[in-house]
Write a protein that holds these residues in place. Sequence first.
Motif, PDB file in Angstrom:
ATOM      1  N   PHE A 177       0.830  -1.204   0.000  1.00 57.58           N
ATOM      2  CA  PHE A 177       0.000   0.000   0.000  1.00 57.58           C
ATOM      3  C   PHE A 177       0.865   1.256   0.000  1.00 57.58           C
ATOM      4  O   PHE A 177       0.453   2.317   0.476  1.00 57.58           O
ATOM      5  CB  PHE A 177      -0.997  -0.063   1.167  1.00 57.58           C
ATOM      6  CG  PHE A 177      -1.956  -1.228   1.012  1.00 57.58           C
ATOM      7  CD1 PHE A 177      -2.798  -1.287  -0.087  1.00 57.58           C
ATOM      8  CD2 PHE A 177      -1.971  -2.275   1.915  1.00 57.58           C
ATOM      9  CE1 PHE A 177      -3.660  -2.372  -0.272  1.00 57.58           C
ATOM     10  CE2 PHE A 177      -2.824  -3.361   1.743  1.00 57.58           C
ATOM     11  CZ  PHE A 177      -3.673  -3.408   0.643  1.00 57.58           C
ATOM     12  N   ALA A 188      -3.825  -4.491   7.563  1.00 58.82           N
ATOM     13  CA  ALA A 188      -4.317  -4.724   6.201  1.00 58.82           C
ATOM     14  C   ALA A 188      -5.506  -3.817   5.906  1.00 58.82           C
ATOM     15  O   ALA A 188      -5.575  -3.152   4.868  1.00 58.82           O
ATOM     16  CB  ALA A 188      -4.707  -6.197   6.030  1.00 58.82           C
ATOM     17  N   ILE A 189      -6.441  -3.763   6.843  1.00 61.24           N
ATOM     18  CA  ILE A 189      -7.679  -3.007   6.621  1.00 61.24           C
ATOM     19  C   ILE A 189      -7.399  -1.506   6.550  1.00 61.24           C
ATOM     20  O   ILE A 189      -7.814  -0.816   5.624  1.00 61.24           O
ATOM     21  CB  ILE A 189      -8.692  -3.345   7.740  1.00 61.24           C
ATOM     22  CG1 ILE A 189      -9.106  -4.815   7.610  1.00 61.24           C
ATOM     23  CG2 ILE A 189      -9.893  -2.402   7.708  1.00 61.24           C
ATOM     24  CD1 ILE A 189      -9.787  -5.381   8.847  1.00 61.24           C
ATOM     25  N   SER A 234      -5.026  -0.478   3.509  1.00 58.81           N
ATOM     26  CA  SER A 234      -5.757  -0.560   2.239  1.00 58.81           C
ATOM     27  C   SER A 234      -6.675   0.659   2.082  1.00 58.81           C
ATOM     28  O   SER A 234      -6.756   1.267   1.008  1.00 58.81           O
ATOM     29  CB  SER A 234      -6.553  -1.860   2.214  1.00 58.81           C
ATOM     30  OG  SER A 234      -7.518  -1.842   1.205  1.00 58.81           O
ATOM     31  N   ARG A 235      -7.348   1.031   3.164  1.00 65.83           N
ATOM     32  CA  ARG A 235      -8.245   2.200   3.074  1.00 65.83           C
ATOM     33  C   ARG A 235      -7.457   3.492   2.833  1.00 65.83           C
ATOM     34  O   ARG A 235      -7.897   4.367   2.093  1.00 65.83           O
ATOM     35  CB  ARG A 235      -9.040   2.353   4.372  1.00 65.83           C
ATOM     36  CG  ARG A 235     -10.066   1.268   4.484  1.00 65.83           C
ATOM     37  CD  ARG A 235     -11.001   1.518   5.645  1.00 65.83           C
ATOM     38  NE  ARG A 235     -11.732   0.282   5.852  1.00 65.83           N
ATOM     39  CZ  ARG A 235     -12.510   0.026   6.892  1.00 65.83           C
ATOM     40  NH1 ARG A 235     -12.651   0.927   7.830  1.00 65.83           N
ATOM     41  NH2 ARG A 235     -13.122  -1.126   6.993  1.00 65.83           N
ATOM     42  N   TYR A 280      -4.657   3.731   1.269  1.00 65.74           N
ATOM     43  CA  TYR A 280      -4.196   3.686  -0.129  1.00 65.74           C
ATOM     44  C   TYR A 280      -5.327   4.055  -1.074  1.00 65.74           C
ATOM     45  O   TYR A 280      -5.140   4.798  -2.045  1.00 65.74           O
ATOM     46  CB  TYR A 280      -3.668   2.285  -0.426  1.00 65.74           C
ATOM     47  CG  TYR A 280      -3.082   2.097  -1.802  1.00 65.74           C
ATOM     48  CD1 TYR A 280      -1.859   2.668  -2.142  1.00 65.74           C
ATOM     49  CD2 TYR A 280      -3.740   1.343  -2.757  1.00 65.74           C
ATOM     50  CE1 TYR A 280      -1.305   2.486  -3.406  1.00 65.74           C
ATOM     51  CE2 TYR A 280      -3.194   1.153  -4.021  1.00 65.74           C
ATOM     52  CZ  TYR A 280      -1.988   1.729  -4.337  1.00 65.74           C
ATOM     53  OH  TYR A 280      -1.444   1.541  -5.580  1.00 65.74           O
ATOM     54  N   ASP A 281      -6.518   3.533  -0.797  1.00 67.91           N
ATOM     55  CA  ASP A 281      -7.671   3.813  -1.668  1.00 67.91           C
ATOM     56  C   ASP A 281      -8.050   5.298  -1.670  1.00 67.91           C
ATOM     57  O   ASP A 281      -8.660   5.781  -2.625  1.00 67.91           O
ATOM     58  CB  ASP A 281      -8.880   2.981  -1.228  1.00 67.91           C
ATOM     59  CG  ASP A 281      -8.864   1.574  -1.838  1.00 67.91           C
ATOM     60  OD1 ASP A 281      -8.046   1.339  -2.760  1.00 67.91           O
ATOM     61  OD2 ASP A 281      -9.646   0.727  -1.398  1.00 67.91           O
TER      62      ASP A 281
END
Lengths: 229, 229
Positions: B117, B219-220, B223-224, B226-227
């Motif tokens: 990420f 991870a959660i 990832s958020r 990065y999004d």
Amino acid sequence: MKTITSRQNAWFKRVRDALREHRDEIVIEGPKFVADAIAGGWKPMAVFSSESQMTFSRELFAALSETKSPQNVIALFERPRFALSSVLSPRSSVVVALDGVQDPGNVGTIVRLAAAFDCAGVVLLPGCADAYSPKAIRASAGTVLSIPIVEATVSDLKDLPIYAADARGATIDPPARAAVIVFGSEGSGVSDEIRSRAKLIAIRTSPRVESLNVAASAAILLSRSYDAR
Amino acid sequence: MKTITSRQNAWFKRVRDALREHRDEIVIEGPKFVADAIAGGWKPMAVFSSESQMTFSRELFAALSETKSPQNVIALFERPRFALSSVLSPRSSVVVALDGVQDPGNVGTIVRLAAAFDCAGVVLLPGCADAYSPKAIRASAGTVLSIPIVEATVSDLKDLPIYAADARGATIDPPARAAVIVFGSEGSGVSDEIRSRAKLIAIRTSPRVESLNVAASAAILLSRSYDAR
């Protein structure tokens, strides 16, 4: 209270065999996880601890535990058996299916995630590690008895739409309910059969890495599914 | 090509010591991870494989590998040293900080997530496992050399806003850039010092579980982040 000190004792052998063979009886270790299981309605066949009728000597606890610091509380439970329909029927959530996830630590970690994100259950497709092995139970952090887990084949899933985590898929949102989300093995991902039948969901990542760990993929997609419910 | 067969050989001892001591030299195992490191610009001090000038006998590879199936490719690299400023300066992304994450598998898994990420780097606060230990390197799946990793203290982070994953926090979106996101130890979470200085981010989960694994939380949230970039 009786302290068992002999390796010839029938209870010692029974716990040892349950740890090794993963057949009809399973073993939960640690005061908190044993208490959680009992609070969840599971009746232990026997509990071994200093607060129970029986316990093991320090040496026997050490012989039974795979961890470096045995917690000196062990309980023996009947292996849970769930009907596939109990997992596939609730349509208010999603079902997690694992396809060839061989590492028991990954299976247990994903069981914990499935519980954390209120999934209807976990389906183990062929090639997965046993979810009730000591290593998987430890990785599940005591959640293994809080969620139904069943073994099945891909054709058993035919009544629900199938989604699968796959880097070749589209970066779409995972379903919130009434669907199966499949996670494949770390090395090769989901099987060709799943890939041909499923809608493939990719997780956006930097081009500098090739893939995510299967448990990381599960964490991300199951959290998103839960948030959309 | 020379095949080293003796445990008295100086190269064998040097690789063995690097694996044990995690000091000035680190060891990467496996053809793909060694090739990735070299492609990433790292110059190995020595490579041992059937395609190099030197290799080890099957017995010596087995003695060096901690895994059941040694891959018979090992390279020795100088331990990477990064300046803290190289991690904290890029403001287009977030910095991951680990606070007392003792399990090398978790450290390596989070290094892999930080790479996936596109985080600016990984800061190891006191009490963390070495990111360059063999177990952490394996868990990083070859990404350990693709991202800067530094050791630091909380006071070193003063120039950036600090967020921390904590179940007592608010379910807010993680920052996308110019911030540090701290993940604490599985048992006790982030330290009181971090908790008092950070904005706490909780991940929505079912009330039936108490916590997520630290790598799942990473991870959660990463990832958020990065999004949102």
